[in-house]
Design an enzyme around this catalytic site. Structure first.
Site, mmCIF file in Angstrom:
data_model
loop_
_atom_site.group_PDB
_atom_site.id
_atom_site.type_symbol
_atom_site.label_atom_id
_atom_site.label_comp_id
_atom_site.label_asym_id
_atom_site.label_seq_id
_atom_site.Cartn_x
_atom_site.Cartn_y
_atom_site.Cartn_z
ATOM 1 N N CYS A 45 0.768 -1.075 0.039
ATOM 2 C CA CYS A 45 0.089 -0.043 -0.067
ATOM 3 C C CYS A 45 0.727 1.298 0.001
ATOM 4 C CB CYS A 45 -0.886 0.096 1.328
ATOM 5 S SG CYS A 45 -1.999 1.487 1.348
ATOM 6 N N TYR A 174 -3.366 5.378 -10.970
ATOM 7 C CA TYR A 174 -4.259 4.349 -10.746
ATOM 8 C C TYR A 174 -5.364 4.372 -11.732
ATOM 9 C CZ TYR A 174 -7.335 1.345 -8.368
ATOM 10 O OH TYR A 174 -8.214 0.422 -7.879
#
Length: 307
Positions: A45, A174
């Protein structure tokens, strides 16, 4: 939200985000104390990694402990397994248990990072911006006084730059993978490339984003750079040039990596896998393969600290 933003401290759930914060004097209800707090993180993450980097840069290893969930989730979300180690604080098997202990009956998303308070047995915050800001500014009694990640005179500029990076680079990288039309794909990927080019130009004459010292903006940029050639670019098909094709940015990234706070919180193996659920059908995308870069190559940027 950017790393320096100080929102009203609240332990209540708001859109699955817990907004408690730590203060040096305890006025928030969570006082900065050595050994009281624990970070639950995931190696994969990028948002969680930012908090780990700040902790390392400030020298808080013996003040705020941390541990990692497993790389793979199950139907209940993040889990603790042998690969990354058991939960050393509460013996939880699932991170969801930390949320349920904080808000009984909690049904929202279970995310990392999580800052846990041993004293009250609850989550302080799961907002990486707030956690990073607190680690950078509220533990000065124990932290390295020479490390000023969030200097007052730069806070407005840091806010502006971090918002730019969050929207146009980390979020954009993303977003490219989820585009569904040719026009959308081209617009978003070109926006990411333009941001990489701007950062490359910015770093031509300065060692770090704001000069000779690392700030939280460098911490905000790093996770995207670390993941770009192995994950974000081959997944979203963003740029024909990888990170190594932006010479100043690539040297800067190696400079950061060769510092322990960045290197020790980065596991490239965690990026060598597909991100579940990312859209690949739709637009005709450019061909991009993963790139294994030489992160130990000398960066040659020390000279810029004197400028």
């Amino acid at each position: 939200m950017t790393a320096h933003t100080r929102i009203a401290c609240s332990a209540e759930k708001s859109a699955d985000v817990l907004h408690g914060c730590i203060t040096a004097d305890g006025s928030s209800g969570f006082k900065a104390e050595a050994g009281r707090y624990h970070l639950y993180l995931a190696w994969s993450c990028p948002w969680a990694q930012r908090t780990a980097i700040v902790r390392g840069l400030k020298g808080l290893h013996d003040v705020v402990s941390l541990s990692y969930v497993d790389d793979e989730r199950d139907e209940r979300g993040w889990v603790f397994r042998e690969r990354r180690g058991a939960d050393p604080v509460n013996g939880f098997t699932h991170l969801a248990q930390a949320y349920e202990a904080t808000i009984p009956g909690y049904t929202g998303s279970v995310s990392v990072p999580v800052l846990w308070d041993r004293e009250t047995g609850r989550i302080v915050s799961n907002d990486e911006s707030v956690i990073a800001a607190d680690l950078a500014t509220q533990f000065e009694e124990w932290g390295d006084p020479e490390v000023r990640l969030y200097p007052p005179h730069l806070r407005a500029a840091i806010s502006e730059l971090n918002a730019d990076l969050e929207t146009n680079l980390s979020g954009g990288a993303y977003e490219v993978a989820w585009t569904t039309t040719q026009v959308e794909y081209e617009v978003v990927r070109l926006r990411v490339i333009a941001t990489l080019e701007r950062m490359n130009a910015r770093l031509a004459e300065r060692r770090f984003l704001f000069g000779s010292e690392i700030t939280v903006s460098d911490v905000w940029l790093w996770p995207t750079l670390a993941r770009f050639d192995l994950l974000d670019n081959p997944l979203g098909k963003i740029s024909e040039r990888g990170l190594t094709g932006f010479p100043h940015l690539w040297a800067y990234a190696r400079d950061l990596y060769q510092q322990p706070a960045f290197r020790d919180t980065t596991d490239f193996n965690a990026f060598r896998r597909d991100r579940p659920g990312v859209r690949q059908e739709g637009p005709e995308r450019i061909a991009v393969d993963p790139v294994e870069a030489n992160w130990g190559k000398p960066h040659g940027r020390d000279r810029l600290s004197a400028q």
